[in-house]
Scaffold this active site. Structure first.
Site, mmCIF file in Angstrom:
data_model
loop_
_atom_site.group_PDB
_atom_site.id
_atom_site.type_symbol
_atom_site.label_atom_id
_atom_site.label_comp_id
_atom_site.label_asym_id
_atom_site.label_seq_id
_atom_site.Cartn_x
_atom_site.Cartn_y
_atom_site.Cartn_z
ATOM 1 N N THR A 98 0.691 -1.008 0.102
ATOM 2 C CA THR A 98 -0.119 0.104 -0.119
ATOM 3 C C THR A 98 0.915 1.384 -0.018
ATOM 4 O OG1 THR A 98 -1.862 -1.186 1.315
ATOM 5 C CG2 THR A 98 -1.846 1.075 1.189
ATOM 6 N N LYS A 173 -7.310 1.673 -3.470
ATOM 7 C CA LYS A 173 -7.180 1.341 -1.941
ATOM 8 C C LYS A 173 -7.339 2.584 -1.024
ATOM 9 C CE LYS A 173 -5.156 -0.923 1.470
ATOM 10 N NZ LYS A 173 -5.624 -2.077 2.211
ATOM 11 N N LYS A 241 0.040 5.586 8.123
ATOM 12 C CA LYS A 241 0.870 5.625 6.860
ATOM 13 C C LYS A 241 -0.188 5.617 5.667
ATOM 14 C CE LYS A 241 1.768 1.952 4.864
ATOM 15 N NZ LYS A 241 1.280 0.923 3.867
HETATM 16 P P1 NAP Z 1 5.363 -6.340 7.726
HETATM 17 O O1 NAP Z 1 4.793 -7.815 8.429
HETATM 18 O O2 NAP Z 1 5.926 -5.442 8.356
HETATM 19 O O3 NAP Z 1 6.341 -6.878 6.408
HETATM 20 C C1 NAP Z 1 7.084 -5.906 5.779
HETATM 21 C C2 NAP Z 1 7.968 -6.738 4.740
HETATM 22 O O4 NAP Z 1 8.746 -5.643 4.043
HETATM 23 C C3 NAP Z 1 9.150 -7.445 5.688
HETATM 24 O O5 NAP Z 1 9.186 -8.529 4.760
HETATM 25 C C4 NAP Z 1 10.128 -6.435 5.391
HETATM 26 O O6 NAP Z 1 11.498 -7.168 5.691
HETATM 27 C C5 NAP Z 1 10.091 -5.895 3.989
HETATM 28 N N1 NAP Z 1 10.762 -4.697 4.166
HETATM 29 C C6 NAP Z 1 10.404 -3.533 4.924
HETATM 30 N N2 NAP Z 1 10.956 -2.435 4.648
HETATM 31 C C7 NAP Z 1 11.937 -2.767 3.409
HETATM 32 C C8 NAP Z 1 13.037 -2.389 2.905
HETATM 33 N N3 NAP Z 1 13.327 -0.995 3.021
HETATM 34 N N4 NAP Z 1 13.922 -3.093 2.268
HETATM 35 C C9 NAP Z 1 13.527 -4.302 2.190
HETATM 36 N N5 NAP Z 1 12.511 -4.943 2.684
HETATM 37 C C10 NAP Z 1 11.693 -4.451 3.401
HETATM 38 O O7 NAP Z 1 4.159 -5.887 6.686
HETATM 39 P P2 NAP Z 1 2.861 -6.467 6.200
HETATM 40 O O8 NAP Z 1 1.648 -6.473 7.286
HETATM 41 O O9 NAP Z 1 2.985 -7.682 5.552
HETATM 42 O O10 NAP Z 1 2.631 -5.350 5.052
HETATM 43 C C11 NAP Z 1 2.853 -5.040 4.020
HETATM 44 C C12 NAP Z 1 2.180 -4.097 3.223
HETATM 45 O O11 NAP Z 1 0.939 -4.531 2.969
HETATM 46 C C13 NAP Z 1 2.096 -2.718 3.697
HETATM 47 O O12 NAP Z 1 2.242 -1.708 2.714
HETATM 48 C C14 NAP Z 1 0.824 -2.757 4.296
HETATM 49 O O13 NAP Z 1 0.264 -1.453 4.460
HETATM 50 C C15 NAP Z 1 -0.062 -3.536 3.304
HETATM 51 N N6 NAP Z 1 -1.211 -4.368 4.049
HETATM 52 C C16 NAP Z 1 -1.295 -5.070 5.066
HETATM 53 C C17 NAP Z 1 -2.353 -5.557 5.436
HETATM 54 C C18 NAP Z 1 -2.260 -6.354 6.957
HETATM 55 O O14 NAP Z 1 -3.308 -6.786 7.432
HETATM 56 N N7 NAP Z 1 -0.958 -6.544 7.498
HETATM 57 C C19 NAP Z 1 -3.355 -5.602 4.942
HETATM 58 C C20 NAP Z 1 -3.561 -4.838 3.752
HETATM 59 C C21 NAP Z 1 -2.486 -4.079 3.031
HETATM 60 P P3 NAP Z 1 11.972 -7.557 7.161
HETATM 61 O O15 NAP Z 1 11.423 -9.207 7.388
HETATM 62 O O16 NAP Z 1 13.488 -7.473 7.032
HETATM 63 O O17 NAP Z 1 11.679 -6.568 8.169
#
Ligand code: NAP
Length: 288
Positions: A98, A173, A241
């Site tokens: 997102t 979104k 965010k």
């Molecule tokens: P998360 O669990 O915090 O995972 C983030 C991922 O991105 C991890 O693999 C992290 O690596 C990687 N990452 C972050 N910054 C990075 C960087 N600078 N360089 C390389 N890798 C990086 O987040 P998530 O919940 O999966 O969410 C991911 C996206 O989906 C976000 O944009 C969020 O808004 C969206 N989203 C989430 C949900 C939800 O319910 N969680 C629902 C809809 C949309 P590391 O393992 O090394 O930290």
């Protein structure tokens, strides 16, 4: 069966990559900033873990990403070790982060200039949707590129739709998040009021959820909100965010978002209360 890579094995990416392998039957290569997580994924599901996004992207038909925000997305795509440096001509990059519509348009243009496709494809449905392969995917980009990507995205999607040119997935979104913010605040106030009025909250919700006040948030979150439990998915930090992306887009397109702006400030209060990692239904906590 295609050759695919997945970049970003977080709460969402880890199970999405699993569906590409198990349900889609694709050959999956993974990259994660914390490499041990990529190794774990490859060991558990059978695939290859790479040390840089560029190496992961090399020779793939489709490259997926699901990282945090605009800056994270630029870090995994651009630069010498970024995925774009490894993309084959004619391949497709599908971004599930997102992020802003601006970064989607910027990366779309860079991809087009380099001879491969780019689809912005943020998702809705949360962790449960990712685990169950039942996400809603909102896409922006070119029709011919989308047509190639849609069947592959289908491995973890319940619904997937092209909304318009590059950036349109992210704009859709934003509408999703705008609709959720005010609704969760109203649900919080309703439950809070019922508690103060000495009503049986379970009974109140059972009755009103059969009528016009019904919502997904009501059905799925009222019980835990009533108990003050906020460990059920999408975190307040992530929501802030997303709302900040919505508010800056609205400043540009002239949309009036007074309630969204207010709810964003309420979420800032929840963060100050220590609720940065609580789920978004924690708006009720600041009414206590
Ligand atoms: P998360 O669990 O915090 O995972 C983030 C991922 O991105 C991890 O693999 C992290 O690596 C990687 N990452 C972050 N910054 C990075 C960087 N600078 N360089 C390389 N890798 C990086 O987040 P998530 O919940 O999966 O969410 C991911 C996206 O989906 C976000 O944009 C969020 O808004 C969206 N989203 C989430 C949900 C939800 O319910 N969680 C629902 C809809 C949309 P590391 O393992 O090394 O930290």
């Amino acid at each position: 069966m295609a050759k695919v890579a997945f970049i970003g094995l977080g709460v969402m990416g880890f199970p999405m990559a699993r569906h590409l392998k198990a349900k889609g039957g694709h050959e999956v290569t993974v990259y994660n900033r914390t490499f041990t997580k990529a190794q774990d994924w490859a060991k558990t599901h059978g695939g290859t873990a790479m040390r840089t996004p560029r190496e992961a992207a090399q020779g793939q038909d489709f490259v997926f990403a699901c990282v945090g925000n605009d800056d994270d997305l630029r870090q995994v795509t651009l630069g010498a070790d970024g995925a774009f440096a490894g993309m084959a001509k004619g391949a497709v990059f599908i971004d599930h982060t997102t992020a802003s519509a601006d970064v989607a348009r910027e990366l779309y243009a860079a991809a087009k200039a380099a001879g491969f496709g780019f689809i912005d494809a943020p998702v809705s449905g949360g962790q449960a949707g990712a685990e169950n392969g039942a996400l809603t995917v909102m896409c922006g980009g070119d029709g011919d590129v989308y047509a190639k990507a849609e069947p592959v995205i289908g491995a973890f999607a319940r619904a997937c739709r092209l909304m318009g040119p590059a950036g349109s997935g992210q704009l859709t979104k934003m509408v999703n998040q705008i609709c959720i913010g005010g609704l969760v605040q109203a649900l919080s106030e309703g439950i809070h009021f019922a508690q103060k009025a000495g009503l049986d909250v379970d009974g109140v919700i059972e009755v009103i959820s059969k009528g016009a006040a019904q919502s997904w948030q009501m059905e799925n979150r009222f019980a835990t909100m009533n108990e003050g439990k906020f460990d059920f998915g999408f975190a307040v930090d992530w929501m802030r965010k997303d709302l900040s992306i919505c508010l800056s887009e609205a400043r540009r397109n002239g949309a009036q978002l007074p309630v969204t702006a207010l709810v964003d400030q309420f979420y800032a209060e929840v963060q100050r209360q220590g609720g940065a990692r609580w789920d978004t239904s924690s708006l009720i906590a600041r009414l206590k």
